[in-house]
Write a protein that holds these residues in place. Structure first.
Motif, PDB file in Angstrom:
ATOM      1  N   GLY A 147       8.701   3.023   8.331  1.00 39.26           N
ATOM      2  CA  GLY A 147       8.126   3.912   7.327  1.00 39.26           C
ATOM      3  C   GLY A 147       6.615   3.929   7.382  1.00 39.26           C
ATOM      4  O   GLY A 147       5.987   4.983   7.252  1.00 39.26           O
ATOM      5  N   ASN A 148       6.026   2.772   7.599  1.00 40.24           N
ATOM      6  CA  ASN A 148       4.576   2.696   7.697  1.00 40.24           C
ATOM      7  C   ASN A 148       4.062   3.324   8.989  1.00 40.24           C
ATOM      8  O   ASN A 148       2.909   3.736   9.056  1.00 40.24           O
ATOM      9  CB  ASN A 148       4.103   1.250   7.601  1.00 40.24           C
ATOM     10  CG  ASN A 148       4.300   0.679   6.218  1.00 40.24           C
ATOM     11  OD1 ASN A 148       4.433   1.407   5.244  1.00 40.24           O
ATOM     12  ND2 ASN A 148       4.341  -0.643   6.127  1.00 40.24           N
ATOM     13  N   ALA A 149       4.911   3.401  10.013  1.00 38.64           N
ATOM     14  CA  ALA A 149       4.514   3.986  11.295  1.00 38.64           C
ATOM     15  C   ALA A 149       4.679   5.502  11.305  1.00 38.64           C
ATOM     16  O   ALA A 149       4.369   6.140  12.313  1.00 38.64           O
ATOM     17  CB  ALA A 149       5.317   3.365  12.425  1.00 38.64           C
ATOM     18  N   THR A 171      11.069  -1.555   0.007  1.00 39.19           N
ATOM     19  CA  THR A 171      11.730  -2.612   0.771  1.00 39.19           C
ATOM     20  C   THR A 171      11.595  -3.973   0.088  1.00 39.19           C
ATOM     21  O   THR A 171      12.523  -4.785   0.162  1.00 39.19           O
ATOM     22  CB  THR A 171      11.191  -2.673   2.213  1.00 39.19           C
ATOM     23  OG1 THR A 171       9.773  -2.800   2.182  1.00 39.19           O
ATOM     24  CG2 THR A 171      11.585  -1.432   2.987  1.00 39.19           C
ATOM     25  N   GLU A 201       0.796  -1.217   0.000  1.00 38.77           N
ATOM     26  CA  GLU A 201       0.000   0.000   0.000  1.00 38.77           C
ATOM     27  C   GLU A 201       0.834   1.276   0.000  1.00 38.77           C
ATOM     28  O   GLU A 201       0.380   2.295  -0.489  1.00 38.77           O
ATOM     29  CB  GLU A 201      -0.925   0.009   1.213  1.00 38.77           C
ATOM     30  CG  GLU A 201      -1.900  -1.146   1.225  1.00 38.77           C
ATOM     31  CD  GLU A 201      -2.704  -1.205   2.502  1.00 38.77           C
ATOM     32  OE1 GLU A 201      -2.495  -0.352   3.379  1.00 38.77           O
ATOM     33  OE2 GLU A 201      -3.542  -2.107   2.614  1.00 38.77           O
ATOM     34  N   THR A 202       2.025   1.225   0.559  1.00 40.36           N
ATOM     35  CA  THR A 202       2.821   2.442   0.684  1.00 40.36           C
ATOM     36  C   THR A 202       4.089   2.339  -0.152  1.00 40.36           C
ATOM     37  O   THR A 202       4.453   1.269  -0.651  1.00 40.36           O
ATOM     38  CB  THR A 202       3.210   2.696   2.155  1.00 40.36           C
ATOM     39  OG1 THR A 202       4.096   1.657   2.586  1.00 40.36           O
ATOM     40  CG2 THR A 202       1.994   2.720   3.056  1.00 40.36           C
ATOM     41  N   PHE A 240       7.014   2.620   1.024  1.00 38.78           N
ATOM     42  CA  PHE A 240       7.999   1.822   1.757  1.00 38.78           C
ATOM     43  C   PHE A 240       7.811   0.331   1.510  1.00 38.78           C
ATOM     44  O   PHE A 240       8.781  -0.420   1.510  1.00 38.78           O
ATOM     45  CB  PHE A 240       7.939   2.137   3.254  1.00 38.78           C
ATOM     46  CG  PHE A 240       8.581   3.445   3.583  1.00 38.78           C
ATOM     47  CD1 PHE A 240       9.953   3.570   3.615  1.00 38.78           C
ATOM     48  CD2 PHE A 240       7.810   4.560   3.841  1.00 38.78           C
ATOM     49  CE1 PHE A 240      10.549   4.775   3.892  1.00 38.78           C
ATOM     50  CE2 PHE A 240       8.399   5.776   4.126  1.00 38.78           C
ATOM     51  CZ  PHE A 240       9.776   5.883   4.148  1.00 38.78           C
ATOM     52  N   ASP A 241       6.576  -0.108   1.292  1.00 32.77           N
ATOM     53  CA  ASP A 241       6.345  -1.509   0.950  1.00 32.77           C
ATOM     54  C   ASP A 241       7.039  -1.851  -0.363  1.00 32.77           C
ATOM     55  O   ASP A 241       7.743  -2.856  -0.465  1.00 32.77           O
ATOM     56  CB  ASP A 241       4.850  -1.781   0.826  1.00 32.77           C
ATOM     57  CG  ASP A 241       4.103  -1.654   2.141  1.00 32.77           C
ATOM     58  OD1 ASP A 241       4.744  -1.768   3.196  1.00 32.77           O
ATOM     59  OD2 ASP A 241       2.886  -1.432   2.096  1.00 32.77           O
ATOM     60  N   PRO A 248       9.669   8.311   8.402  1.00 35.24           N
ATOM     61  CA  PRO A 248      10.326   8.091   7.101  1.00 35.24           C
ATOM     62  C   PRO A 248      11.823   8.349   7.103  1.00 35.24           C
ATOM     63  O   PRO A 248      12.567   7.659   6.386  1.00 35.24           O
ATOM     64  CB  PRO A 248       9.603   9.058   6.174  1.00 35.24           C
ATOM     65  CG  PRO A 248       9.083  10.125   7.066  1.00 35.24           C
ATOM     66  CD  PRO A 248       8.749   9.439   8.362  1.00 35.24           C
ATOM     67  N   ASN A 300      10.641  -1.004   6.760  1.00 31.71           N
ATOM     68  CA  ASN A 300       9.275  -0.976   6.244  1.00 31.71           C
ATOM     69  C   ASN A 300       8.292  -0.646   7.360  1.00 31.71           C
ATOM     70  O   ASN A 300       7.402   0.187   7.195  1.00 31.71           O
ATOM     71  CB  ASN A 300       8.930  -2.320   5.603  1.00 31.71           C
ATOM     72  CG  ASN A 300       7.580  -2.311   4.947  1.00 31.71           C
ATOM     73  OD1 ASN A 300       7.021  -1.266   4.664  1.00 31.71           O
ATOM     74  ND2 ASN A 300       7.050  -3.486   4.702  1.00 31.71           N
ATOM     75  N   GLN A 301       8.461  -1.279   8.501  1.00 33.81           N
ATOM     76  CA  GLN A 301       7.563  -1.006   9.623  1.00 33.81           C
ATOM     77  C   GLN A 301       7.711   0.427  10.118  1.00 33.81           C
ATOM     78  O   GLN A 301       6.721   1.085  10.448  1.00 33.81           O
ATOM     79  CB  GLN A 301       7.832  -1.991  10.762  1.00 33.81           C
ATOM     80  CG  GLN A 301       7.467  -3.417  10.427  1.00 33.81           C
ATOM     81  CD  GLN A 301       5.996  -3.587  10.154  1.00 33.81           C
ATOM     82  OE1 GLN A 301       5.155  -3.026  10.830  1.00 33.81           O
ATOM     83  NE2 GLN A 301       5.683  -4.357   9.123  1.00 33.81           N
TER      84      GLN A 301
END
Length: 84
Positions: free
Chosen positions: A48-50, A9, A2-3, A5-6, A53, A45-46
């Motif tokens: 970035g999603n949190a 990574t 979805e992002t 970062f996904d 960035p 990844n975690q």
């Protein structure tokens, strides 16, 4: 996925797999070192999603740099200078 970062990574992890099979001797020691980079990408990844960035990008760069050093040290690297 979805992002950004996904996608980033997963692409870095795919690069690790390609580097392992193409540019290393395929030994267990190299694989274990590349697993450290893979863990760094998962943590990035975690992060970035949190919403962190900057820290995620720093961790991605560090993981990629470590992977380059590991592959370069296995004498299978394509970045070696030609002998004159």
């Amino acid at each position: 996925m979805e992002t950004a970062f996904d996608i980033l990574t997963v692409a870095c992890f795919a690069g690790l797999v390609i580097a392992y099979f193409q540019f290393s001797k395929r030994d267990t020691r190299t694989l274990m070192h590349l697993m450290i980079s893979g863990a760094a990408f998962a943590i990035a990844n975690q992060m970035g999603n949190a919403g962190l960035p900057i820290f995620a990008l720093i961790l991605i760069v560090a993981g990629a740099g470590y992977a380059v050093l590991v592959v370069k040290g296995t004498d299978g690297c394509i970045w070696r200078r030609p002998k004159v």
